[in-house]
Design a protein around this motif. Structure first.
Motif, PDB file in Angstrom:
ATOM      1  N   LEU A 198      -5.052  10.472  14.880  1.00  0.00           N
ATOM      2  CA  LEU A 198      -5.713   9.086  15.611  1.00  0.00           C
ATOM      3  C   LEU A 198      -7.029   8.118  14.947  1.00  0.00           C
ATOM      4  O   LEU A 198      -7.440   7.511  14.963  1.00  0.00           O
ATOM      5  CB  LEU A 198      -6.409   9.795  16.620  1.00  0.00           C
ATOM      6  N   ASP A 199      -7.170   8.949  14.066  1.00  0.00           N
ATOM      7  CA  ASP A 199      -7.883   8.412  12.388  1.00  0.00           C
ATOM      8  C   ASP A 199      -7.168   6.930  12.547  1.00  0.00           C
ATOM      9  O   ASP A 199      -7.881   5.781  12.268  1.00  0.00           O
ATOM     10  CB  ASP A 199      -8.496   8.966  11.301  1.00  0.00           C
ATOM     11  N   GLU A 200      -6.178   7.414  12.052  1.00  0.00           N
ATOM     12  CA  GLU A 200      -5.755   5.848  11.875  1.00  0.00           C
ATOM     13  C   GLU A 200      -5.512   5.079  12.432  1.00  0.00           C
ATOM     14  O   GLU A 200      -5.855   3.553  11.510  1.00  0.00           O
ATOM     15  CB  GLU A 200      -4.143   6.380  11.351  1.00  0.00           C
ATOM     16  N   ILE A 201      -5.393   4.693  14.011  1.00  0.00           N
ATOM     17  CA  ILE A 201      -5.150   3.853  14.700  1.00  0.00           C
ATOM     18  C   ILE A 201      -6.142   3.289  14.941  1.00  0.00           C
ATOM     19  O   ILE A 201      -7.118   1.724  15.268  1.00  0.00           O
ATOM     20  CB  ILE A 201      -3.953   4.176  16.121  1.00  0.00           C
ATOM     21  N   MET A 202      -7.718   3.834  14.944  1.00  0.00           N
ATOM     22  CA  MET A 202      -8.584   3.304  14.810  1.00  0.00           C
ATOM     23  C   MET A 202      -8.822   2.592  13.853  1.00  0.00           C
ATOM     24  O   MET A 202      -9.679   1.865  14.297  1.00  0.00           O
ATOM     25  CB  MET A 202      -9.571   4.536  15.098  1.00  0.00           C
TER      26      MET A 202
ATOM     27  N   GLY B 255       0.895  -1.482   0.261  1.00  0.00           N
ATOM     28  CA  GLY B 255       0.136   0.592  -0.675  1.00  0.00           C
ATOM     29  C   GLY B 255       1.004   1.577   0.157  1.00  0.00           C
ATOM     30  O   GLY B 255       1.842   1.333   0.209  1.00  0.00           O
ATOM     31  N   LYS B 256       0.068   2.756  -0.594  1.00  0.00           N
ATOM     32  CA  LYS B 256       0.550   3.759  -0.125  1.00  0.00           C
ATOM     33  C   LYS B 256      -0.040   4.328   0.205  1.00  0.00           C
ATOM     34  O   LYS B 256      -0.561   6.139   0.405  1.00  0.00           O
ATOM     35  CB  LYS B 256       1.238   4.526  -1.990  1.00  0.00           C
ATOM     36  N   CYS B 257      -1.060   3.830   1.539  1.00  0.00           N
ATOM     37  CA  CYS B 257      -1.174   5.057   2.454  1.00  0.00           C
ATOM     38  C   CYS B 257      -0.008   6.192   3.182  1.00  0.00           C
ATOM     39  O   CYS B 257       0.657   5.750   3.122  1.00  0.00           O
ATOM     40  CB  CYS B 257      -1.819   3.737   3.531  1.00  0.00           C
ATOM     41  N   PHE B 258      -0.188   7.104   3.127  1.00  0.00           N
ATOM     42  CA  PHE B 258      -0.203   8.420   3.778  1.00  0.00           C
ATOM     43  C   PHE B 258       0.843   7.783   5.347  1.00  0.00           C
ATOM     44  O   PHE B 258       2.026   8.141   5.613  1.00  0.00           O
ATOM     45  CB  PHE B 258       0.288   9.799   3.539  1.00  0.00           C
ATOM     46  N   PHE B 259      -0.027   7.359   5.881  1.00  0.00           N
ATOM     47  CA  PHE B 259       0.249   6.812   7.217  1.00  0.00           C
ATOM     48  C   PHE B 259       0.816   6.009   7.184  1.00  0.00           C
ATOM     49  O   PHE B 259       2.389   5.828   8.094  1.00  0.00           O
ATOM     50  CB  PHE B 259      -0.989   7.059   8.640  1.00  0.00           C
ATOM     51  N   CYS B 260       0.473   4.927   7.123  1.00  0.00           N
ATOM     52  CA  CYS B 260       0.776   2.891   7.124  1.00  0.00           C
ATOM     53  C   CYS B 260       1.584   2.791   6.107  1.00  0.00           C
ATOM     54  O   CYS B 260       2.232   1.750   6.238  1.00  0.00           O
ATOM     55  CB  CYS B 260      -0.209   2.504   7.896  1.00  0.00           C
ATOM     56  N   GLY B 261       1.767   2.881   4.676  1.00  0.00           N
ATOM     57  CA  GLY B 261       2.014   2.494   3.937  1.00  0.00           C
ATOM     58  C   GLY B 261       3.242   2.214   3.395  1.00  0.00           C
ATOM     59  O   GLY B 261       4.026   3.687   3.062  1.00  0.00           O
TER      60      GLY B 261
ATOM     61  N   LYS C 269       5.208   2.247   1.115  1.00  0.00           N
ATOM     62  CA  LYS C 269       5.795   1.974  -0.371  1.00  0.00           C
ATOM     63  C   LYS C 269       5.435   3.407  -0.240  1.00  0.00           C
ATOM     64  O   LYS C 269       5.660   3.811  -1.898  1.00  0.00           O
ATOM     65  CB  LYS C 269       4.908   1.061  -1.461  1.00  0.00           C
ATOM     66  N   ASN C 270       5.495   4.245   0.760  1.00  0.00           N
ATOM     67  CA  ASN C 270       4.509   5.917   0.684  1.00  0.00           C
ATOM     68  C   ASN C 270       5.955   6.191   0.040  1.00  0.00           C
ATOM     69  O   ASN C 270       6.587   6.459   1.559  1.00  0.00           O
ATOM     70  CB  ASN C 270       3.521   6.133   0.871  1.00  0.00           C
ATOM     71  N   PRO C 271       6.956   7.246  -0.641  1.00  0.00           N
ATOM     72  CA  PRO C 271       8.351   7.913  -0.657  1.00  0.00           C
ATOM     73  C   PRO C 271       7.624   8.619   0.305  1.00  0.00           C
ATOM     74  O   PRO C 271       8.948   9.300   0.823  1.00  0.00           O
ATOM     75  CB  PRO C 271       8.816   7.910  -1.377  1.00  0.00           C
ATOM     76  N   HIS C 272       6.534   9.510   0.560  1.00  0.00           N
ATOM     77  CA  HIS C 272       6.899  10.972   1.158  1.00  0.00           C
ATOM     78  C   HIS C 272       5.954   9.592   2.595  1.00  0.00           C
ATOM     79  O   HIS C 272       5.346  11.011   3.113  1.00  0.00           O
ATOM     80  CB  HIS C 272       5.780  11.874   0.194  1.00  0.00           C
ATOM     81  N   GLY C 273       5.474   9.370   2.822  1.00  0.00           N
ATOM     82  CA  GLY C 273       4.606   9.022   3.744  1.00  0.00           C
ATOM     83  C   GLY C 273       4.675   8.782   5.399  1.00  0.00           C
ATOM     84  O   GLY C 273       6.377   8.444   5.586  1.00  0.00           O
ATOM     85  N   MET C 274       4.903   8.232   5.832  1.00  0.00           N
ATOM     86  CA  MET C 274       4.821   8.213   7.837  1.00  0.00           C
ATOM     87  C   MET C 274       5.438   7.460   7.952  1.00  0.00           C
ATOM     88  O   MET C 274       6.129   6.645   8.900  1.00  0.00           O
ATOM     89  CB  MET C 274       3.836   8.779   8.663  1.00  0.00           C
ATOM     90  N   HIS C 275       4.683   5.940   6.929  1.00  0.00           N
ATOM     91  CA  HIS C 275       5.450   3.996   7.923  1.00  0.00           C
ATOM     92  C   HIS C 275       5.097   3.753   9.149  1.00  0.00           C
ATOM     93  O   HIS C 275       6.365   3.644   9.249  1.00  0.00           O
ATOM     94  CB  HIS C 275       7.097   4.197   7.089  1.00  0.00           C
ATOM     95  N   LEU C 276       4.290   4.196   9.470  1.00  0.00           N
ATOM     96  CA  LEU C 276       3.763   4.032  10.800  1.00  0.00           C
ATOM     97  C   LEU C 276       4.237   2.252  10.789  1.00  0.00           C
ATOM     98  O   LEU C 276       3.529   1.272  10.102  1.00  0.00           O
ATOM     99  CB  LEU C 276       2.575   4.663  11.349  1.00  0.00           C
ATOM    100  N   THR C 277       4.186   2.237  11.548  1.00  0.00           N
ATOM    101  CA  THR C 277       3.873   0.547  12.516  1.00  0.00           C
ATOM    102  C   THR C 277       3.370   0.432  13.635  1.00  0.00           C
ATOM    103  O   THR C 277       2.627   1.286  14.392  1.00  0.00           O
ATOM    104  CB  THR C 277       5.310  -0.137  12.314  1.00  0.00           C
ATOM    105  N   PHE C 278       2.172  -0.549  13.828  1.00  0.00           N
ATOM    106  CA  PHE C 278       1.624  -0.489  15.023  1.00  0.00           C
ATOM    107  C   PHE C 278       1.900  -2.122  15.822  1.00  0.00           C
ATOM    108  O   PHE C 278       2.616  -3.282  15.200  1.00  0.00           O
ATOM    109  CB  PHE C 278      -0.050  -0.997  14.258  1.00  0.00           C
ATOM    110  N   GLU C 279       1.656  -1.805  17.275  1.00  0.00           N
ATOM    111  CA  GLU C 279       1.895  -3.491  17.772  1.00  0.00           C
ATOM    112  C   GLU C 279       0.685  -3.350  18.432  1.00  0.00           C
ATOM    113  O   GLU C 279       0.102  -2.206  18.908  1.00  0.00           O
ATOM    114  CB  GLU C 279       3.074  -3.594  18.389  1.00  0.00           C
TER     115      GLU C 279
END
Length: 176
Positions: free
Chosen positions: A86-90, A33-39, A41-51
């Motif tokens: 917060l929307d992303e983690i929800m 995915g290229k989601c801005f927050f978790c993707g 593959k998004n070169p401009h994204g935040m690349h969040l990881t979750f646990e």
């Protein structure tokens, strides 16, 4: 007094055992995915990881440091980005906990204390109630001192994976 001490010791034991649980890293639901927050593959994204922190209800978290280009005024992290995180983690919490995609129905945010760019923050979220397609969640942003800086309450509507794939052309990778 014995009952008060017993109650205190029981609560202390439960809390310390929960805090000693080792967080479990979650695999990306959208590895291509290229989601801005978790993707990833998004070169401009935040690349969040979750646990997962475990617990009942299960709690998810993500730790990140807001970059300077997300500044609002001065060195304060823009409130709009805080809301989006917060929307992303929800959404992640809904998909992880129900096995269905969570679509934002409503989201209410309270910004309580400033969050600063360049300083680590922790996002946390848990399901408060789940009835049929409706999932109620609550989450917060904590600063590095552990202070709650923002809180959120959201209602998400679930969608079956097959229906989501038909609408978007994307199939989340789940533990099915």
């Amino acid at each position: 007094y014995d009952q008060i001490i017993y109650f205190f010791l029981i609560n202390l034991t439960v809390e310390s055992s929960r805090m000693s649980e080792k967080p479990k890293k979650l695999e990306s639901f959208f590895p291509e995915g290229k989601c801005f927050f978790c993707g990833p593959k998004n070169p401009h994204g935040m690349h969040l990881t979750f646990e997962s922190l475990g617990g009942d209800p299960e709690e998810l978290r993500s730790i990140m440091t807001p970059p300077e280009h997300m500044t609002g005024f001065g060195n304060i992290f823009h409130g709009g980005f805080q809301s989006a995180l917060l929307d992303e983690i929800m959404g992640w919490c809904t998909l992880h906990s129900t096995g269905k995609v969570g679509l934002t129905h409503s989201l209410a945010i309270e910004l309580k204390k400033p969050v600063y760019v360049g300083k680590p923050i922790e996002l946390r979220c848990r399901i408060k109630e789940h009835r049929k397609r409706k999932v109620e969640l609550e989450g917060e942003i904590l600063n590095e001192a552990g202070d709650v800086c923002a809180t959120a309450k959201g209602i998400y509507l679930t969608m079956e994976i097959d229906k989501f794939e038909k609408l978007t052309g994307v199939r989340p990778k789940t533990a099915e």
